[in-house]
Design a protein around this motif. Structure first.
Motif, PDB file in Angstrom:
ATOM      1  N   TRP A  42       0.903  -1.068   0.164  1.00 15.98           N
ATOM      2  CA  TRP A  42       0.017   0.109   0.101  1.00 15.98           C
ATOM      3  C   TRP A  42       0.691   1.382  -0.003  1.00 15.98           C
ATOM      4  N   VAL A  43       1.991   1.384   0.974  1.00 17.89           N
ATOM      5  CA  VAL A  43       2.807   2.411   0.760  1.00 17.89           C
ATOM      6  C   VAL A  43       3.495   2.698  -0.532  1.00 17.89           C
ATOM      7  N   ARG A  44       3.877   1.494  -1.013  1.00 16.61           N
ATOM      8  CA  ARG A  44       4.596   1.692  -2.283  1.00 16.61           C
ATOM      9  C   ARG A  44       3.659   2.425  -3.378  1.00 16.61           C
ATOM     10  N   ALA A  45       2.240   2.057  -3.144  1.00 16.04           N
ATOM     11  CA  ALA A  45       1.055   2.532  -4.166  1.00 16.04           C
ATOM     12  C   ALA A  45       1.124   4.013  -3.751  1.00 16.04           C
ATOM     13  N   VAL A  46       0.992   4.324  -2.827  1.00 22.81           N
ATOM     14  CA  VAL A  46       0.865   5.889  -2.021  1.00 22.81           C
ATOM     15  C   VAL A  46       2.060   6.802  -2.835  1.00 22.81           C
ATOM     16  N   ALA A  47       3.157   6.073  -2.361  1.00 20.44           N
ATOM     17  CA  ALA A  47       4.368   6.731  -3.109  1.00 20.44           C
ATOM     18  C   ALA A  47       4.294   7.038  -4.428  1.00 20.44           C
ATOM     19  N   THR A  48       3.923   6.025  -5.285  1.00 17.13           N
ATOM     20  CA  THR A  48       3.961   6.271  -6.588  1.00 17.13           C
ATOM     21  C   THR A  48       2.774   7.364  -7.037  1.00 17.13           C
ATOM     22  N   ALA A  49       1.650   7.161  -6.422  1.00 17.16           N
ATOM     23  CA  ALA A  49       0.595   8.017  -6.737  1.00 17.16           C
ATOM     24  C   ALA A  49       1.113   9.606  -6.461  1.00 17.16           C
ATOM     25  N   LEU A  50       1.683   9.470  -5.332  1.00 13.70           N
ATOM     26  CA  LEU A  50       2.174  10.775  -4.897  1.00 13.70           C
ATOM     27  C   LEU A  50       3.315  11.361  -5.972  1.00 13.70           C
ATOM     28  N   ILE A  51       4.048  10.699  -6.352  1.00 14.31           N
ATOM     29  CA  ILE A  51       5.166  11.131  -7.526  1.00 14.31           C
ATOM     30  C   ILE A  51       4.343  11.373  -8.616  1.00 14.31           C
ATOM     31  N   ALA A  52       3.388  10.737  -9.133  1.00 13.63           N
ATOM     32  CA  ALA A  52       2.639  10.983 -10.171  1.00 13.63           C
ATOM     33  C   ALA A  52       1.918  12.447  -9.895  1.00 13.63           C
TER      34      ALA A  52
ATOM     35  N   PRO B  95       6.350   8.229   2.501  1.00  9.88           N
ATOM     36  CA  PRO B  95       6.403   6.943   1.867  1.00  9.88           C
ATOM     37  C   PRO B  95       7.468   6.224   1.107  1.00  9.88           C
ATOM     38  N   ALA B 202      -1.408   2.885  -9.798  1.00 10.66           N
ATOM     39  CA  ALA B 202      -1.213   4.271  -8.904  1.00 10.66           C
ATOM     40  C   ALA B 202      -0.514   5.305  -9.617  1.00 10.66           C
ATOM     41  N   LEU B 203       0.267   5.016 -10.527  1.00  9.43           N
ATOM     42  CA  LEU B 203       0.949   5.976 -11.546  1.00  9.43           C
ATOM     43  C   LEU B 203      -0.087   6.814 -12.268  1.00  9.43           C
ATOM     44  N   GLY B 206      -2.561   8.775  -9.994  1.00 11.32           N
ATOM     45  CA  GLY B 206      -1.964  10.113  -9.451  1.00 11.32           C
ATOM     46  C   GLY B 206      -1.921  11.114 -10.370  1.00 11.32           C
ATOM     47  N   LEU B 207      -1.710  10.782 -11.895  1.00 11.38           N
ATOM     48  CA  LEU B 207      -1.768  11.505 -12.795  1.00 11.38           C
ATOM     49  C   LEU B 207      -3.131  12.275 -13.033  1.00 11.38           C
ATOM     50  N   GLY B 226      -2.085  11.289  -3.110  1.00 10.48           N
ATOM     51  CA  GLY B 226      -1.109   9.721  -2.832  1.00 10.48           C
ATOM     52  C   GLY B 226      -2.153   8.854  -2.031  1.00 10.48           C
ATOM     53  N   GLY B 230      -3.282   5.882  -4.033  1.00 11.21           N
ATOM     54  CA  GLY B 230      -2.412   4.637  -3.562  1.00 11.21           C
ATOM     55  C   GLY B 230      -3.453   3.608  -3.019  1.00 11.21           C
ATOM     56  N   TYR B 234      -4.101   0.014  -4.680  1.00 13.10           N
ATOM     57  CA  TYR B 234      -3.860  -1.214  -3.909  1.00 13.10           C
ATOM     58  C   TYR B 234      -5.227  -2.215  -3.803  1.00 13.10           C
TER      59      TYR B 234
END
Lengths: 112, 259
Positions: A42-52, B95, B202-203, B206-207, B226, B230, B234
């Motif tokens: 879940w944290v990896r998904a949050v990190a990726t969404a945040l970077i996006a 994160p 997630a990518l 987020g976009l 996020g 995220g 998940y």
């Protein structure tokens, strides 16, 4: 304004601390977690969404000089860079170079 | 693909040097040089000293937060607002540190031993660490990350000074191009690392979510991007895994008994 000290104090208090605190919190929260746990996924998904999210935000609501380049040029450069990445052996370098080339060409052609 | 150049033998110093090599041949060496030439020039524009500019790279090591600080520190600066903006722009650091630590930490690592490696963590270092660290023995993973981190941080600091002194010589478009390299490099490097549905979703989420939340005027929009993006990614990952498992457990004969 006390000239010599003020910018350094500002750097420490409103530049370093508010940003670094996330890294410290990360150490605390990441301590007991297992590499293969569900929460890490879940944290990896949050990190990726945040970077996006950072990507989208800088392109759509850009800081400083980038705001002078038209929105359409910024979007085409981002999309074109991504396509170059996909089609040129998934090379991040190709994506970055193509995106930058499109941004510069677009800004020169359509004004800043 | 991460090549198993540095396999199971070697020392911590070897792992550190391996990190240095990975950093110097990474796309991020180019990205960091370009970014921080732009940042150094920006600091010059806003009247900061070269020492301040370099120290801000060493201490903050987070491009977007540094730009917000420099542009926000003018006369009549709103101190609290700037601090909050800096902090919100760096939420991603939380994160990425949490996701990396369990992969690199050893059983006997003490929290204070992780402060320096965690300080090096930025999206650039994280991307290379997540790619390469799993191929290394656990005791070499932190030295490896330190090698990547220290190399890129040093490049960033040196080129902050270079950009500072080159400011007058830089073409007008340079500042815009330097700011654009952050989003384009984050996008393609994260996409390169996204091997499973979890990361791809997630990518994409987020976009999509970031502009919606930002234009809707939602406060803390990056934070929500996020958390919501995220979590949805998940859940999608769990749903996909569940489907694969039930497809595996119900073979052809059991599926024929399904209604």
């Amino acid at each position: 304004m006390s000239f010599a000290m003020e910018p350094y104090l500002a750097l420490l208090l409103i530049g370093f601390l508010p940003s670094e605190a996330w890294r410290w919190l990360g150490i605390v929260l990441g301590r007991g977690l297992d590499e293969n746990s569900e929460i890490i996924l879940w944290v990896r998904a949050v990190a990726t969404a945040l970077i996006a999210g950072v990507v989208a935000r800088i392109v759509l609501i850009p800081p400083g000089a980038l705001a002078g380049v038209p929105l359409s040029v910024r979007l085409v450069a981002l999309g074109g860079g991504f396509l170059a990445f996909l089609f040129i052996r998934r090379s991040a370098f190709a994506g970055v170079l193509a995106g930058e080339a499109l941004l510069i060409a677009g800004a020169l052609a359509f004004g800043t | 693909m991460p090549e198993p150049a540095f396999a199971t033998s070697g020392t911590a110093a070897g792992a550190f040097l391996h990190g240095t090599r990975v950093a110097l041949t990474s796309v991020f060496a180019f990205v960091i040089v370009f970014t921080y030439i732009g940042y150094g020039a920006l600091c010059h524009d806003y009247g900061f000293s070269v020492g301040w500019a370099m120290l801000s790279t060493v201490l903050q090591w987070a491009g977007p937060a540094q730009v917000i600080l420099v542009t926000g520190l003018g006369p009549g600066a709103l101190v609290l607002e700037t601090a909050i903006a800096v902090s919100l722009s760096s939420v991603r650091l939380l994160p990425i540190v949490v996701a990396l630590l369990p992969m690199v930490r050893r059983e006997n690592s003490r929290p204070w031993q992780l402060v320096i490696p965690a300080h090096f963590m930025a999206v650039s270092v994280w991307v290379e660490a997540m790619r390469h660290a799993p191929t290394l023995p656990r005791e070499h993973r932190i030295p490896f990350c330190n090698g990547v981190g220290l190399t890129l941080l040093t490049l960033g600091t040196v080129f902050t000074a270079v950009g500072y002194y080159m400011q007058a010589a830089l073409p007008a478009l340079f500042g815009a191009a330097a700011m654009f390299i952050t989003p384009i490099s984050f996008l393609v490097s994260t996409a390169r690392n996204a091997r499973i549905l979890l990361e791809k979703a997630a990518l994409a989420l987020g976009l999509l979510l970031a502009p919606v939340l930002a234009y809707a005027g939602v406060g803390f929009d990056l934070l929500w991007t996020g958390v919501i993006g995220g979590t949805l990614a998940y859940l999608l990952h769990r749903w996909q895994r569940h489907r694969q498992r039930s497809a595996k457990s119900s073979g052809p004969e059991s599926s024929s008994t399904m209604p």
